[in-house]
Write a protein that holds these residues in place. Structure first.
Motif, PDB file in Angstrom:
ATOM      1  N   THR A   3      -3.900   5.547   3.909  1.00 37.25           N
ATOM      2  CA  THR A   3      -2.870   5.390   4.928  1.00 37.25           C
ATOM      3  C   THR A   3      -1.855   4.370   4.428  1.00 37.25           C
ATOM      4  O   THR A   3      -2.241   3.308   3.931  1.00 37.25           O
ATOM      5  CB  THR A   3      -3.501   4.881   6.244  1.00 37.25           C
ATOM      6  OG1 THR A   3      -4.555   5.765   6.596  1.00 37.25           O
ATOM      7  CG2 THR A   3      -2.489   4.804   7.347  1.00 37.25           C
ATOM      8  N   PRO A   4      -0.562   4.655   4.511  1.00 37.63           N
ATOM      9  CA  PRO A   4       0.442   3.674   4.068  1.00 37.63           C
ATOM     10  C   PRO A   4       0.340   2.393   4.899  1.00 37.63           C
ATOM     11  O   PRO A   4       0.097   2.435   6.094  1.00 37.63           O
ATOM     12  CB  PRO A   4       1.776   4.365   4.289  1.00 37.63           C
ATOM     13  CG  PRO A   4       1.498   5.709   4.862  1.00 37.63           C
ATOM     14  CD  PRO A   4       0.031   5.866   5.028  1.00 37.63           C
ATOM     15  N   THR A   5       0.505   1.269   4.228  1.00 38.40           N
ATOM     16  CA  THR A   5       0.465  -0.032   4.893  1.00 38.40           C
ATOM     17  C   THR A   5       1.872  -0.436   5.296  1.00 38.40           C
ATOM     18  O   THR A   5       2.789  -0.400   4.475  1.00 38.40           O
ATOM     19  CB  THR A   5      -0.119  -1.108   3.948  1.00 38.40           C
ATOM     20  OG1 THR A   5      -1.391  -0.656   3.494  1.00 38.40           O
ATOM     21  CG2 THR A   5      -0.264  -2.432   4.646  1.00 38.40           C
ATOM     22  N   LEU A   6       2.032  -0.797   6.547  1.00 34.54           N
ATOM     23  CA  LEU A   6       3.326  -1.233   7.057  1.00 34.54           C
ATOM     24  C   LEU A   6       3.486  -2.716   6.759  1.00 34.54           C
ATOM     25  O   LEU A   6       2.660  -3.531   7.160  1.00 34.54           O
ATOM     26  CB  LEU A   6       3.420  -0.989   8.566  1.00 34.54           C
ATOM     27  CG  LEU A   6       4.698  -1.451   9.253  1.00 34.54           C
ATOM     28  CD1 LEU A   6       5.908  -0.708   8.680  1.00 34.54           C
ATOM     29  CD2 LEU A   6       4.608  -1.225  10.743  1.00 34.54           C
ATOM     30  N   LYS A   7       4.504  -3.074   6.014  1.00 35.44           N
ATOM     31  CA  LYS A   7       4.766  -4.481   5.700  1.00 35.44           C
ATOM     32  C   LYS A   7       5.757  -5.037   6.702  1.00 35.44           C
ATOM     33  O   LYS A   7       6.867  -4.537   6.830  1.00 35.44           O
ATOM     34  CB  LYS A   7       5.330  -4.617   4.294  1.00 35.44           C
ATOM     35  CG  LYS A   7       4.302  -4.473   3.224  1.00 35.44           C
ATOM     36  CD  LYS A   7       4.491  -5.594   2.277  1.00 35.44           C
ATOM     37  CE  LYS A   7       3.281  -5.697   1.375  1.00 35.44           C
ATOM     38  NZ  LYS A   7       3.256  -6.934   0.702  1.00 35.44           N
ATOM     39  N   LEU A   8       5.335  -6.060   7.420  1.00 36.53           N
ATOM     40  CA  LEU A   8       6.226  -6.733   8.364  1.00 36.53           C
ATOM     41  C   LEU A   8       6.986  -7.821   7.635  1.00 36.53           C
ATOM     42  O   LEU A   8       6.451  -8.449   6.719  1.00 36.53           O
ATOM     43  CB  LEU A   8       5.415  -7.337   9.518  1.00 36.53           C
ATOM     44  CG  LEU A   8       4.643  -6.341  10.378  1.00 36.53           C
ATOM     45  CD1 LEU A   8       3.800  -7.081  11.392  1.00 36.53           C
ATOM     46  CD2 LEU A   8       5.585  -5.384  11.065  1.00 36.53           C
TER      47      LEU A   8
END
Length: 54
Positions: A3-8
């Motif tokens: 799953t792609p990781t969302l970078k904040l």
């Protein structure tokens, strides 16, 4: 499958408060600062340097 990781975005640090030494000293050459039950002395020298002593 990964799953792609969302970078904040990194949080922007709040600016440090700044006070002008003339405002702090209010025309005095020396003042006392109380901190955690101790008293410190802040002095403004004739050459315009600040010295903090316990």
């Amino acid at each position: 499958m990964t799953t792609p990781t969302l970078k904040l975005p990194s949080p922007v640090p709040a600016p440090r408060p700044r006070i002008d030494v003339q405002q702090l000293m209010q025309g005095r050459q020396e003042l006392e600062i109380a901190h955690r039950g101790e008293v410190y002395r802040l002095r403004l020298t004739k050459s315009g340097k600040l010295i903090l002593t316990k």
